[in-house]
Write a protein that holds these residues in place. Structure first.
Motif, short mmCIF file in Angstrom:
data_model
loop_
_atom_site.label_atom_id
_atom_site.label_comp_id
_atom_site.label_asym_id
_atom_site.label_seq_id
_atom_site.Cartn_x
_atom_site.Cartn_y
_atom_site.Cartn_z
N LEU A 74 -1.01 -0.74 2.98
CA LEU A 74 -1.38 -0.08 4.23
C LEU A 74 -1.32 -1.07 5.38
O LEU A 74 -0.72 -0.80 6.44
CB LEU A 74 -2.78 0.53 4.11
N LYS A 75 -1.91 -2.23 5.18
CA LYS A 75 -1.92 -3.27 6.22
C LYS A 75 -0.49 -3.70 6.55
O LYS A 75 -0.12 -3.84 7.72
CB LYS A 75 -2.74 -4.46 5.73
N LYS A 76 0.33 -3.89 5.52
CA LYS A 76 1.72 -4.30 5.71
C LYS A 76 2.50 -3.22 6.46
O LYS A 76 3.28 -3.52 7.37
CB LYS A 76 2.35 -4.57 4.33
N PHE A 110 4.58 2.59 -0.48
CA PHE A 110 3.35 2.88 0.25
C PHE A 110 3.27 4.34 0.67
O PHE A 110 2.21 4.97 0.56
CB PHE A 110 3.21 1.99 1.50
N ILE A 111 4.36 4.90 1.15
CA ILE A 111 4.31 6.28 1.65
C ILE A 111 3.96 7.24 0.51
O ILE A 111 3.12 8.12 0.68
CB ILE A 111 5.62 6.67 2.34
N GLY A 112 4.55 7.05 -0.65
CA GLY A 112 4.19 7.88 -1.80
C GLY A 112 2.73 7.75 -2.15
O GLY A 112 2.04 8.74 -2.39
N ALA A 113 2.23 6.50 -2.17
CA ALA A 113 0.82 6.27 -2.48
C ALA A 113 -0.07 6.93 -1.43
O ALA A 113 -1.08 7.55 -1.76
CB ALA A 113 0.53 4.78 -2.58
N ASP A 114 0.31 6.79 -0.16
CA ASP A 114 -0.51 7.38 0.91
C ASP A 114 -0.50 8.90 0.84
O ASP A 114 -1.53 9.55 1.04
CB ASP A 114 -0.03 6.91 2.28
N TYR A 140 7.51 6.89 9.10
CA TYR A 140 6.21 7.40 8.63
C TYR A 140 5.06 6.76 9.39
O TYR A 140 5.00 5.55 9.56
CB TYR A 140 6.05 7.11 7.13
N ARG A 141 4.14 7.62 9.83
CA ARG A 141 2.88 7.17 10.43
C ARG A 141 1.74 7.77 9.62
O ARG A 141 1.76 8.95 9.28
CB ARG A 141 2.77 7.63 11.89
N VAL A 142 0.75 6.96 9.32
CA VAL A 142 -0.38 7.39 8.49
C VAL A 142 -1.16 8.49 9.18
O VAL A 142 -1.50 9.50 8.58
CB VAL A 142 -1.29 6.19 8.15
#
Length: 165
Positions: free
Chosen positions: A155-157, A73-77, A22-24
């Motif tokens: 996100l930082k992590k 994180f991916i779910g949150a993003d 995953y990439r933001v």
């Protein structure tokens, strides 16, 4: 930041099992591609009226918090991206009743020059205060999500682990 990777086989990848892929990216990139999150969040994404937008944004924000509680994180993003998309789509309909911003779709033009020209040919605004209110509702939840302290830490992590060059 590494760009969103549109070359991946999104039909077969479960990003919950393969978070390293995953990439933001920017903004809402990949919002309708990344599974299983798209299928979990999309059924709740609605913005036709302020009441519908309120229920939708609250549900998606609740999902955002649930993903954070699971350190997902991916779910949150992805939930953050759906909140952002609720804002941008509501805003577009608030400005353009048809939902179309341009006279011609720039993405269907064959050359860069034609795309740039099409982006200059913007339809006139037809303000819809109902959709504007829906947009404001989503914007509030989107802002809460993107400024959430735990989200920012994850996100930082994520970037440190997976987006190093």
């Amino acid at each position: 930041m590494m760009a969103f990777d549109y070359t991946l086989d999104f039909k077969t990848i479960d990003f919950r099992d393969s978070p390293e892929l995953y990439r933001v990216g920017k903004g809402e990139q990949g919002v309708l591609l990344v599974e299983p999150y798209k299928s979990e969040i999309l059924p709740h994404w609605r913005f036709k009226t302020p009441d519908i937008a309120r229920v939708s944004s609250e549900k998606i924000y609740e999902m955002f918090l649930d993903y954070l509680n699971q350190d997902d994180f991916i779910g949150a993003d992805m939930a953050r991206k759906f909140l952002q998309m609720g804002y941008t789509r509501s805003r577009r309909y608030a400005n353009h009743k048809s939902g179309r911003k341009y006279k011609q779709n720039p993405q269907k033009e064959s050359s860069k020059e034609a795309q740039l020209q099409a982006r200059k040919d913007i339809l006139p605004n037809e303000v819809d205060p109902v959709k504007a209110e829906s947009a404001a509702i989503f914007k509030e939840k989107w802002t809460q999500a993107k400024t959430n302290e735990k989200y920012l830490q994850l996100l930082k992590k994520h970037k440190a682990m997976y987006e190093q060059d």
